[in-house]
Every structure is written in structure tokens, then in C-alpha cells.
Design an enzyme around this catalytic site. Sequence first.
Site, PDB file in Angstrom:
ATOM      1  N   THR A 163       0.905  -1.147   0.000  1.00 31.30           N
ATOM      2  CA  THR A 163       0.000   0.000   0.000  1.00 31.30           C
ATOM      3  C   THR A 163       0.940   1.191   0.000  1.00 31.30           C
ATOM      4  OG1 THR A 163      -1.790  -1.076   1.251  1.00 31.30           O
ATOM      5  CG2 THR A 163      -1.611   1.279   1.529  1.00 31.30           C
ATOM      6  N   ARG A 191     -14.020  -7.185  -2.725  1.00 34.30           N
ATOM      7  CA  ARG A 191     -13.423  -6.985  -1.392  1.00 34.30           C
ATOM      8  C   ARG A 191     -12.974  -5.528  -1.206  1.00 34.30           C
ATOM      9  NH1 ARG A 191      -7.902  -5.560   0.437  1.00 34.30           N
ATOM     10  NH2 ARG A 191      -7.655  -6.463   2.497  1.00 34.30           N
ATOM     11  N   VAL A 192     -13.227  -4.981  -0.027  1.00 30.25           N
ATOM     12  CA  VAL A 192     -12.735  -3.644   0.314  1.00 30.25           C
ATOM     13  C   VAL A 192     -11.846  -3.793   1.547  1.00 30.25           C
ATOM     14  CG1 VAL A 192     -13.403  -1.339   1.130  1.00 30.25           C
ATOM     15  CG2 VAL A 192     -14.759  -2.462  -0.640  1.00 30.25           C
ATOM     16  N   GLY A 193     -10.676  -3.167   1.522  1.00 25.82           N
ATOM     17  CA  GLY A 193      -9.742  -3.272   2.644  1.00 25.82           C
ATOM     18  C   GLY A 193      -9.892  -2.123   3.628  1.00 25.82           C
ATOM     19  N   ASP A 194      -8.825  -1.864   4.367  1.00 30.41           N
ATOM     20  CA  ASP A 194      -8.838  -0.834   5.408  1.00 30.41           C
ATOM     21  C   ASP A 194      -8.646   0.581   4.888  1.00 30.41           C
ATOM     22  OD1 ASP A 194      -6.203  -1.934   4.729  1.00 30.41           O
ATOM     23  OD2 ASP A 194      -5.424  -0.439   6.117  1.00 30.41           O
ATOM     24  N   GLY A 214      -0.915  -3.224   5.447  1.00 27.91           N
ATOM     25  CA  GLY A 214      -0.844  -4.582   5.969  1.00 27.91           C
ATOM     26  C   GLY A 214      -2.156  -5.308   5.775  1.00 27.91           C
ATOM     27  N   GLY A 216      -5.569  -5.755   5.716  1.00 29.09           N
ATOM     28  CA  GLY A 216      -6.631  -4.758   5.757  1.00 29.09           C
ATOM     29  C   GLY A 216      -7.823  -5.104   6.627  1.00 29.09           C
TER      30      GLY A 216
HETATM   31  N1  GLY Z   1      -3.853  -2.683   3.563  1.00 33.02           N
HETATM   32  C1  GLY Z   1      -4.278  -2.854   2.265  1.00 33.02           C
HETATM   33  C2  GLY Z   1      -5.379  -3.782   2.112  1.00 33.02           C
HETATM   34  O1  GLY Z   1      -5.460  -4.752   2.863  1.00 33.02           O
HETATM   35  O2  GLY Z   1      -6.193  -3.588   1.243  1.00 33.02           O
END
Ligand code: GLY
Length: 287
Positions: A163, A191-194, A214, A216
Site C-alpha cells: 500500500t 473486497r474492500v480493505g482498510d 498490511g 486490511g
Molecule cells: N492494507 C491494504 C489492504 O489490505 O487492502
Amino acid sequence: MEPVIVAHGGAGKGYFLEERKKGIADALLSGYKLLKEGKSAVDAVVECVRVMEDNPHFNAGYGSAMGLDGTIEMDAAVMSSDGKFGAVAGIKNVKNPVLVARKVMEETEHIILCGEGAERFAKLMGFSEFDPTTEWVKEKFKEKKSSYYKKLKELAELYGFGTVGAVALDVHGKLAAATSTGGLMFHLPGRVGDTPIPGGGTYASPLGAASASGHGECIAVNLVSFRAVDMLKEKPIHQVLGILKDEIPCRFGIILLDKHGNPGNILNADYMVWGYVKEEKLQVLER
Ligand code: GLY
């Protein structure tokens, strides 16, 4: 106020070490130049992240990881210390998700646009279509694709994380954070991360600003960036970083900047390149 900018190139495996070190330096200097001209912290973090998105050695923008279906869905966010937030989630076919996230923050009443809606919005805002696929990512995808039937988690581990992110303090004493990612390689479509979750991968307040990288799902559930910044209310930055390292149960890395311009970083993963510019001095570090 003396401006400061901090950036990271993702927590995870040690791919492209030298290229990433150079890429972080280029990105930091571009953002710092704007801060020295009196531009805002938002201008600086967005520019810093944009430069890393254009660099194919980072998992963001051009060079983003591919999902399980071979398409690239990207997340990006920007937040200012006066509480404004804008993000895109699962956006395809744009070069710079962070620029679209800024438009969401400044041109709409919303905080997050996702998928096709985000793409339509980007077109409306004048961004042209762009294929962010690089040969390296295509090769990695082909190499591992035959093991689809294996555990998804193992595949994501094989690729490592990545990232990009930046946080800054401007001459007016305002702070901002921006983060951008292609997410986990072989993630499920949708999928959506952090990164685009306020307080997850990205957060800023008058106390400080944070950008995380990391795993997410874990970072989002633990609201890692919010917790990092909020703890600055009562504790100095070095203590906050120590608490995060001990208490956050994720594989992650984070950059944190307090309102006095003190930068910091911690890592609970294999590798991370990060750096900062403070009092005209560029530092690029690796863990
Ligand atoms: N930290 C990036 C993700 O997991 O999407």
C-alpha cells in the site's frame, strides 16, 4: 510552522527494495516542495501518494495487485485534520485513485464511492480511462493462478502486502493523511480493505495523522489509524507507537505524525520502506 511530510511504501514482503527507496524519496520531495510553497497538507499528501501510484514498483495505482478474477480493484482515501474525508473503494480503470478520492472529499456530500459508481464519477470529473496492469503483476498472477483451489489466505501471504501512504503537517499547522492500494493479491472480487475506511487505514485530526498498511481486514476492524491518532491526546508519539506494536493483533505497519511535527513508524510484518522530510532533511529508512 515548520512543515513535515512522512510516507510509506507498504508493509509486507521485500519486493523492489531499491526501487521503492528511490520512489519514496521522489514522492516525499514532491510533497515537501508544495509544503514549502505554503500549500496545504492535503495538497502535499495527495501529491506524494500520486507520485507513488504512478510508480509501477508499488501496489497502488499503476502496479496494483490483481484480484482472484484477474481484475484490478483499487482503494484510496484522503482525510484532513478539519474532519473532511473522501475515498473510493473497488475502483477500476483509473490511473490515480487518490485524485478521485480527493474529488469525493471536495466535490460531493459523500465520503466513499465504490465500484462502478466511483468509476462513473471519475469520468464525470474528467479522469481518463487507464489500465493499471503491469507485466510483473500479470506474471505473478499467472504463476500462482493454478493454485486457486488452495487456501485463499496462503495465496495472499505468497504475494505479501503493499500500500502507499503519506501524512503531512503544513505551515498553517493543519494535518492530512492519504493512502492508496491495489489491496491483497487474489482477493475476492468486491473486497474492500482498510484504506478507504475512516480510522482504519487513514485518519487525521488536529492531534496528528496516520496511514497504515498490511492485513486490511484486521486493520479496519481494529480502527488502527484512529486509535494511533487518538492516543496522541494523552501520550507522546513514541509511547503510542509502542502500545500499537504490543496491542494491535495484525500484520501491519503504520506511519504517524503528531501536531508538533514528530514523525514515527512501527512494523509488525516482514518489511517496510518509509521516510520523511523535516527541516529540509530527507530520510529514507527500511525495516
Ligand atoms: N492494507 C491494504 C489492504 O489490505 O487492502
